[in-house]
Design a protein around this motif. Structure first.
Motif, PDB file in Angstrom:
ATOM      1  N   GLY A 148     -15.398   6.985  -0.557  1.00 41.78           N
ATOM      2  CA  GLY A 148     -14.080   7.348  -1.059  1.00 41.78           C
ATOM      3  C   GLY A 148     -13.350   8.396  -0.244  1.00 41.78           C
ATOM      4  N   ARG A 162     -11.722   9.842   3.471  1.00 42.20           N
ATOM      5  CA  ARG A 162     -11.278   9.641   4.860  1.00 42.20           C
ATOM      6  C   ARG A 162     -11.232  11.006   5.535  1.00 42.20           C
ATOM      7  NH1 ARG A 162      -7.741   4.905   6.079  1.00 42.20           N
ATOM      8  NH2 ARG A 162      -7.542   3.604   4.221  1.00 42.20           N
ATOM      9  N   ASN A 167       0.845  -1.208   0.000  1.00 42.41           N
ATOM     10  CA  ASN A 167       0.000   0.000   0.000  1.00 42.41           C
ATOM     11  C   ASN A 167       0.876   1.253   0.000  1.00 42.41           C
ATOM     12  OD1 ASN A 167      -2.387  -1.446   0.075  1.00 42.41           O
ATOM     13  ND2 ASN A 167      -2.896  -0.918   2.186  1.00 42.41           N
ATOM     14  N   ASP A 223      -6.646   6.369  -0.900  1.00 42.11           N
ATOM     15  CA  ASP A 223      -7.028   4.975  -1.129  1.00 42.11           C
ATOM     16  C   ASP A 223      -5.813   4.158  -1.563  1.00 42.11           C
ATOM     17  OD1 ASP A 223      -8.313   2.594  -1.544  1.00 42.11           O
ATOM     18  OD2 ASP A 223      -9.711   3.337  -3.063  1.00 42.11           O
ATOM     19  N   HIS A 256       1.130   3.743  -3.305  1.00 41.76           N
ATOM     20  CA  HIS A 256       0.634   5.124  -3.217  1.00 41.76           C
ATOM     21  C   HIS A 256       1.696   6.098  -3.697  1.00 41.76           C
ATOM     22  CE1 HIS A 256      -1.205   8.778  -1.602  1.00 41.76           C
ATOM     23  NE2 HIS A 256       0.000   9.061  -1.127  1.00 41.76           N
TER      24      HIS A 256
END
Length: 322
Positions: free
Chosen positions: A148, A150, A22, A309, A26
């Motif tokens: 979608g 945060r 992740n 994400d 990103h």
């Protein structure tokens, strides 16, 4: 036309493959020219995936690595010096970028405009530049965020303003919190590469042993810190953090003026007085994106909705890793 600078990140990581990838994915999709990962513990799936990606470089920090780095001293017991040693090793060895950011696996750069342009705009004599954090709020199951999105919280840079705002936003615990954050408010730095006398620590760059004391800010970039994303995740990491990490004993009080309790003393007091229920009350006031907390944050301009994400980036960059 002058070429824009390249940039990359370096991190020392002990985490599941999903979290490691992740982080890497990103930053690759953000435009990192290199993602340097120092594996603090073996993770064969992540190691293989990183080695196969042209933007990534990976080093496994096994006993042989530490013997080469530290001779007889070997591997440092605490993770903080391991992070600093590894980041400096990367910086001096072969960063393959013009600017290198030293961050953690749960931290994600979020620029408003492309990073090369922001880095190119820094003064020519600038050694490092600071990126300030925003700390993730856990979703409230009764008031979830839009798809979608945060929720994140920020805090004021100036200590006096930060103290006053924290007291209003977190009325139950603000006297013992720095900006309402459970983790650092200092942020992390990008450092210019190419000087063999420069070293890195957790939050700062050093040259000839002297800290770069006043690096310019990068207001166009935030550091999204997923420190406490849910009760179960926070509780799972609690014992380690209170013994060895960001809540360990010996750290100065969290309030910006040095008053009140440090995080270790505050959390231990809550446990002693009310056990798990007291920790949950603390968690809900400080860490959960309830409508009431979001309203107080928004009133001070401290609420941020960010479409972060990294799992989707992982699916694109490292397909097949679930």
């Amino acid at each position: 036309m002058t070429d824009l600078p390249t940039w990359g990140v370096v991190a020392t990581i002990r985490a599941p493959a999903r979290d490691i990838l992740n982080f890497a994915a990103h930053h690759i999709e953000l435009g990192a020219h290199r993602v340097h990962v120092y594996l603090d513990a073996p993770e064969s799936q992540a190691e293989a995936a990183l080695r196969d990606h042209p933007k990534c470089r990976v080093i496994v920090c096994d006993d042989g690595y530490w013997r080469r780095r530290r001779k007889r001293a070997g591997r440092p017991e605490a993770h903080q010096p391991r992070q600093s040693i590894n980041a400096t090793h990367c910086l001096r060895r072969r960063p393959q970028v013009d600017w290198l950011a030293h961050i953690d696996v749960d931290e994600f750069l979020w620029p408003d405009t492309p990073l090369p342009g922001q880095l190119a705009a820094l003064p020519d004599d600038c050694l490092s530049a600071r990126v300030r954090p925003v700390e993730a709020l856990a979703p409230d199951p009764d008031a979830p965020p839009p798809d979608g999105i945060r929720w994140f919280k920020s805090c004021a840079r100036l200590a006096g303003q930060r103290r006053d705002e924290t007291a209003e936003i977190y009325p139950g615990y603000g006297a013992h919190l720095n900006g309402g954050f459970l983790s650092h408010v200092a942020g992390k730095v990008f450092v210019r590469t190419g000087d063999p006398e420069v070293s890195l620590r957790i939050h700062n760059a050093f040259r000839h042993g002297e800290m770069d004391a006043s690096p310019p800010e990068m207001p166009g970039t935030r550091l999204c810190h997923l420190h406490a994303t849910g009760w179960a995740q926070w509780r799972d990491t609690y014992a380690y953090r209170i013994a060895h990490g960001s809540y360990r004993a010996g750290l100065r009080p969290a309030a910006p003026d040095g008053s009140g309790l440090n995080m270790h003393a505050l959390l231990r007091m809550l446990e002693d007085e009310g056990g798990e229920a007291a920790l949950r009350r603390f968690w809900r006031e400080v860490c959960v994106a309830t409508p009431a907390l979001r309203a107080r944050l928004e009133a001070h301009g401290r609420l941020h909705a960010i479409p972060l994400d990294p799992a989707a980036a992982r699916a694109r960059q490292f397909p097949g890793i679930t």
